[in-house]
Every structure is written in structure tokens, then in C-alpha cells.
Design a protein around this motif. Structure first.
Motif, PDB file in Angstrom:
ATOM      1  N   ALA A   1      51.904 -12.194  41.018  1.00  0.00           N
ATOM      2  CA  ALA A   1      50.585 -12.591  40.948  1.00  0.00           C
ATOM      3  C   ALA A   1      49.499 -11.509  40.561  1.00  0.00           C
ATOM      4  O   ALA A   1      48.309 -11.826  40.260  1.00  0.00           O
ATOM      5  N   ASP A   2      49.648 -10.428  40.643  1.00  0.00           N
ATOM      6  CA  ASP A   2      48.904  -9.341  40.184  1.00  0.00           C
ATOM      7  C   ASP A   2      48.819  -8.937  38.652  1.00  0.00           C
ATOM      8  O   ASP A   2      48.034  -8.031  38.118  1.00  0.00           O
ATOM      9  N   GLY A   3      49.567  -9.717  38.012  1.00  0.00           N
ATOM     10  CA  GLY A   3      49.564  -9.512  36.476  1.00  0.00           C
ATOM     11  C   GLY A   3      50.461  -8.457  35.846  1.00  0.00           C
ATOM     12  O   GLY A   3      50.367  -8.171  34.670  1.00  0.00           O
TER      13      GLY A   3
ATOM     14  N   GLY B   1      51.980   4.561  32.076  1.00  0.00           N
ATOM     15  CA  GLY B   1      52.702   3.717  31.068  1.00  0.00           C
ATOM     16  C   GLY B   1      51.804   3.213  30.160  1.00  0.00           C
ATOM     17  O   GLY B   1      52.287   2.727  28.965  1.00  0.00           O
ATOM     18  N   HIS B   2      50.510   2.960  30.514  1.00  0.00           N
ATOM     19  CA  HIS B   2      49.562   2.507  29.666  1.00  0.00           C
ATOM     20  C   HIS B   2      49.857   1.064  29.209  1.00  0.00           C
ATOM     21  O   HIS B   2      49.455   0.651  28.087  1.00  0.00           O
ATOM     22  N   LEU B   3      50.526   0.282  30.040  1.00  0.00           N
ATOM     23  CA  LEU B   3      50.793  -0.902  29.710  1.00  0.00           C
ATOM     24  C   LEU B   3      49.735  -1.777  30.244  1.00  0.00           C
ATOM     25  O   LEU B   3      49.292  -1.825  31.253  1.00  0.00           O
ATOM     26  N   PRO B   4      49.174  -2.945  29.477  1.00  0.00           N
ATOM     27  CA  PRO B   4      48.471  -3.723  29.772  1.00  0.00           C
ATOM     28  C   PRO B   4      48.926  -4.670  30.895  1.00  0.00           C
ATOM     29  O   PRO B   4      50.037  -4.711  31.164  1.00  0.00           O
ATOM     30  N   ARG B   5      47.827  -5.603  31.608  1.00  0.00           N
ATOM     31  CA  ARG B   5      48.555  -6.503  32.674  1.00  0.00           C
ATOM     32  C   ARG B   5      47.975  -7.790  32.107  1.00  0.00           C
ATOM     33  O   ARG B   5      47.225  -7.733  31.160  1.00  0.00           O
ATOM     34  N   LEU B   6      48.559  -8.773  32.555  1.00  0.00           N
ATOM     35  CA  LEU B   6      48.013 -10.152  32.339  1.00  0.00           C
ATOM     36  C   LEU B   6      46.674 -10.520  32.857  1.00  0.00           C
ATOM     37  O   LEU B   6      46.478  -9.924  33.936  1.00  0.00           O
ATOM     38  N   ASP B   7      46.032 -11.057  32.039  1.00  0.00           N
ATOM     39  CA  ASP B   7      44.550 -11.404  32.304  1.00  0.00           C
ATOM     40  C   ASP B   7      44.878 -12.836  33.309  1.00  0.00           C
ATOM     41  O   ASP B   7      44.593 -13.888  32.784  1.00  0.00           O
ATOM     42  N   MET B   8      45.094 -12.565  34.516  1.00  0.00           N
ATOM     43  CA  MET B   8      45.389 -13.772  35.343  1.00  0.00           C
ATOM     44  C   MET B   8      44.480 -14.838  35.497  1.00  0.00           C
ATOM     45  O   MET B   8      44.768 -15.999  35.600  1.00  0.00           O
ATOM     46  N   LYS B   9      42.990 -14.679  35.351  1.00  0.00           N
ATOM     47  CA  LYS B   9      42.031 -15.670  35.526  1.00  0.00           C
ATOM     48  C   LYS B   9      42.257 -16.527  34.316  1.00  0.00           C
ATOM     49  O   LYS B   9      41.806 -17.760  34.358  1.00  0.00           O
ATOM     50  N   ARG B  10      42.569 -15.961  33.092  1.00  0.00           N
ATOM     51  CA  ARG B  10      42.674 -16.809  31.937  1.00  0.00           C
ATOM     52  C   ARG B  10      43.757 -17.281  31.764  1.00  0.00           C
ATOM     53  O   ARG B  10      43.967 -18.580  30.810  1.00  0.00           O
ATOM     54  N   ALA B  11      44.720 -16.682  31.952  1.00  0.00           N
ATOM     55  CA  ALA B  11      46.280 -17.113  31.527  1.00  0.00           C
ATOM     56  C   ALA B  11      46.911 -17.906  32.478  1.00  0.00           C
ATOM     57  O   ALA B  11      47.871 -18.551  32.061  1.00  0.00           O
ATOM     58  N   ARG B  12      46.757 -17.850  33.754  1.00  0.00           N
ATOM     59  CA  ARG B  12      47.317 -18.778  34.784  1.00  0.00           C
ATOM     60  C   ARG B  12      46.978 -20.277  34.355  1.00  0.00           C
ATOM     61  O   ARG B  12      46.009 -20.762  34.173  1.00  0.00           O
ATOM     62  N   TRP B  13      48.163 -20.933  34.662  1.00  0.00           N
ATOM     63  CA  TRP B  13      48.502 -22.238  34.437  1.00  0.00           C
ATOM     64  C   TRP B  13      48.715 -23.124  35.545  1.00  0.00           C
ATOM     65  O   TRP B  13      49.305 -23.046  36.382  1.00  0.00           O
ATOM     66  N   ASP B  14      47.755 -24.128  35.705  1.00  0.00           N
ATOM     67  CA  ASP B  14      47.953 -24.980  36.972  1.00  0.00           C
ATOM     68  C   ASP B  14      48.779 -26.054  37.024  1.00  0.00           C
ATOM     69  O   ASP B  14      48.727 -27.085  37.728  1.00  0.00           O
TER      70      ASP B  14
END
Length: 128
Positions: free
Chosen positions: A74-76, A106-119
Motif C-alpha cells: 500500500a505504501d508503493g 537505493g535510489h529506487l522509485p516508488r509507485l505513484d499510488m494515487k495514479r497507479a491504483r486500480w479499483d
């Protein structure tokens, strides 16, 4: 999940022994469109059964036969131990990401949960 969606060497093993709940989790995973994600809790809520830990366990045991990178925390944060493989999939599918700051471990990105989350919108079948 159909038998055809499993790798050839896994079909016999999984189709005979796959628990019904695991089958349902994997079915939901296959519904998630490319470039979108659901959290472990979202999948459990969709199924109206179990919880994030149960979904995570199913994904850990059986998820390699489906687009596992679309079921996320849930935190992306990217799945520990699978970050680079998942990141390749996210970039190929155009999944929205938040680039990591230079201070991030580690300089890794996270998922942008507001835009990527599917309902689950647009799926006519609904929960299994």
C-alpha cells in the motif's frame, strides 16, 4: 485463472494442487490492466475474503504464473528482492512512478499510488 496462463512446466503441479482461494487471488491479478496496480488489501477486499497477508502468501507461493508486479504494498514501495524485475515491468507498462530522491535508500522509485491504483472499474464480472 486458466490452465493456459500457467507456464508449461507448472500446469500439472498447480492445477491439481491450487487451493480455491489462491485460484481466486490469481484470477483477480490477471484482471489488473497493464500500468495499474492493486494492493494486497485491495485484492482481499475485491474478493470479500481474507486479508493482505493471505493475499501476500498466495502471491509468494503461486504468483509467478501471473503479472505479480501488479499486486503491491500500500505504501508503493517495490517488492524487496524483486525491485529491479518489477521496475522493468512498470517502465514497460507505463505504470506511474515517483522518482526517488538522492537521499532515498537505493535510489529506487516508488509507485505513484494515487495514479497507479486500480479499483476494478470496468470489470463486468465483479468478485468471483
Amino acid at each position: 485463472m486458466s490452465e493456459q496462463s500457467l507456464p508449461d512446466d507448472a500446469r500439472a503441479e498447480y492445477t491439481d494442487a491450487l487451493p480455491e482461494y489462491a485460484e481466486r487471488v490469481l484470477d483477480v491479478t490477471e484482471l489488473i490492466p497493464p500500468g495499474r496496480v492493486m494492493t494486497y488489501g485491495d485484492v482481499a477486499e475485491w474478493l470479500q475474503e481474507g486479508g493482505p497477508r493471505q493475499v501476500g502468501r498466495v502471491m509468494a507461493l503461486y504468483g509467478s504464473a501471473v503479472p505479480w508486479w501488479r499486486v503491491v504494498r500500500a505504501d508503493g514501495a517495490l517488492l524487496p528482492g524483486h525491485e529491479l524485475r518489477a521496475l522493468d515491468h512498470y517502465r514497460a507498462e507505463g505504470t506511474p512512478l515517483k522518482e526517488a530522491s538522492a537521499a532515498a535508500q537505493g535510489h529506487l522509485p516508488r509507485l505513484d499510488m494515487k495514479r497507479a491504483r486500480w479499483d476494478g472499474g470496468g470489470v463486468t464480472d465483479g468478485p468471483a
